[in-house]
Design a protein around this motif. Sequence first.
Motif, mmCIF file in Angstrom:
data_model
loop_
_atom_site.group_PDB
_atom_site.id
_atom_site.type_symbol
_atom_site.label_atom_id
_atom_site.label_comp_id
_atom_site.label_asym_id
_atom_site.label_seq_id
_atom_site.Cartn_x
_atom_site.Cartn_y
_atom_site.Cartn_z
ATOM 1 N N LYS A 153 -9.974 -46.269 -17.678
ATOM 2 C CA LYS A 153 -8.040 -46.524 -17.299
ATOM 3 C C LYS A 153 -7.021 -44.872 -17.011
ATOM 4 O O LYS A 153 -6.383 -44.375 -16.528
ATOM 5 N N HIS A 154 -7.948 -43.998 -17.285
ATOM 6 C CA HIS A 154 -7.667 -42.080 -17.388
ATOM 7 C C HIS A 154 -8.812 -41.926 -15.340
ATOM 8 O O HIS A 154 -7.920 -40.727 -15.659
ATOM 9 N N CYS A 187 -13.694 -50.982 -20.836
ATOM 10 C CA CYS A 187 -12.052 -50.615 -21.120
ATOM 11 C C CYS A 187 -11.477 -51.921 -22.262
ATOM 12 O O CYS A 187 -11.123 -51.175 -22.952
ATOM 13 N N ARG A 189 -9.067 -53.709 -23.678
ATOM 14 C CA ARG A 189 -7.670 -53.794 -24.066
ATOM 15 C C ARG A 189 -7.342 -52.502 -24.674
ATOM 16 O O ARG A 189 -5.825 -51.996 -24.648
ATOM 17 N N ARG A 191 -6.336 -48.779 -24.586
ATOM 18 C CA ARG A 191 -5.180 -47.095 -23.460
ATOM 19 C C ARG A 191 -5.056 -46.198 -24.338
ATOM 20 O O ARG A 191 -3.788 -45.588 -24.150
ATOM 21 N N LEU A 194 -4.274 -43.532 -21.832
ATOM 22 C CA LEU A 194 -3.750 -43.466 -21.201
ATOM 23 C C LEU A 194 -1.726 -43.088 -22.390
ATOM 24 O O LEU A 194 -0.916 -42.081 -22.229
ATOM 25 N N PRO A 205 -2.654 -48.143 -16.355
ATOM 26 C CA PRO A 205 -3.697 -48.004 -16.108
ATOM 27 C C PRO A 205 -4.372 -47.356 -14.525
ATOM 28 O O PRO A 205 -4.086 -48.108 -13.668
ATOM 29 N N TRP A 206 -5.019 -46.512 -14.777
ATOM 30 C CA TRP A 206 -5.764 -46.463 -13.362
ATOM 31 C C TRP A 206 -4.631 -46.201 -12.032
ATOM 32 O O TRP A 206 -5.142 -45.849 -11.199
ATOM 33 N N CYS A 243 -7.396 -36.954 -22.573
ATOM 34 C CA CYS A 243 -7.417 -38.334 -22.184
ATOM 35 C C CYS A 243 -9.078 -38.384 -22.717
ATOM 36 O O CYS A 243 -9.766 -39.674 -22.371
ATOM 37 N N CYS A 247 -11.641 -40.697 -25.462
ATOM 38 C CA CYS A 247 -12.430 -41.682 -25.051
ATOM 39 C C CYS A 247 -13.642 -42.411 -26.583
ATOM 40 O O CYS A 247 -14.606 -42.027 -27.057
#
Length: 380
Positions: A153-154, A187, A189, A191, A194, A205-206, A243, A247
Amino acid sequence: MSERAEAVIRAWAAEAGFDVCGITSADAVAGAGPALLAYLAEGRHGEMAWMEGRAAERAALSALWPGAKSAVVCGLNYGPEDDPLALLERRDRGAVSVYARHRDYHDVVKAKLKRVARRIHGEMGAAVKVFVDTAPVMEKPLAERAGLGWIGKHSNLVSRGFGSWLFLGVIATAMELAPDAPHAERCGRCRRCLDACPTAAFTGPWRLDARRCISYLTIEHAGPVPRALRPLIGNRIYGCDDCLAVCPWNRFAQAAAETKLKAREDLRAPPLAELAELDDAAFRARFSGSPVKRIGRARFVRNVLIAIGNSGDAALAAAAEARLSDAEPLVRGAAVWALARLQPWDVFCRRAAHIEEGDAMARAELDAARQEREGRADGG
């Protein structure tokens, strides 16, 4: 082509020092083209005009090189030895992004790719081209299609074995190779990446707005950093790892082997006061072989002065004051901002009194500092 060719190429990649290697077709990411064009249309790339200039070629390797049939995607682990976010608490030190603490990855990865490419060409008779980041190639989508990981999502690649710490390089070849299965997105849920962004650069996301990203602001952005974002940069003087570092998949990562990629000790926690003193010759000498050198001394010292202004350490005021007479307007302006944050207002005014009327950038910073001061005094 038999499976043997793919296996041989993977073995060659391992011999060259890569940690992972996958194969996909040259047109595997053709669907990424519309998303890129939408990103550019929204202006989220900021000043990175190079993304616009060759956008059509980024859609697929076959658009860049019509003879390309397959893409060999290689990954090199650059995982840090410790938590890079711990350095953010040492406000008198500069935080350099993990990837930039080594020799320039463009040189490191390209040298390894060329070793593999020469063998593909020499022993298999196939035409090849090598790409590392600077060419209009979408390495991350290709890596996802080649099974190396998935785009988190990053917007960076995430690997089950190496977390968010992989350098990528691509060998395009005219040879037909059997593609690997694409990697599924894992990924869920989560976040964390983010939510960790200091400047809220992710609109979802993204969806990264580079204009708010600290990596963009400290590396790609050429002028003064927007005033509202400066306090959020902290002591990050080149890039940002937040970010990436949070992770959860990093728990499976491992530190890069020093035999493959050795971090420079002088870039682990460099003193801000020392960096602020660098003239052009000293800057070039210190960052020889480092990606930091590419942004130039003025932009780098601007970053250092922002970090000094965020330090809350009055002892660093002298380092900022010394840059008020710097030859570079960008540096002088950043010095005014840093000094205004570190010194009592009356002391700052005396120090800044000699700023010349014709010094537009420094005067603009001085006027903005006065306006902010008056706003606070009025209760605004």
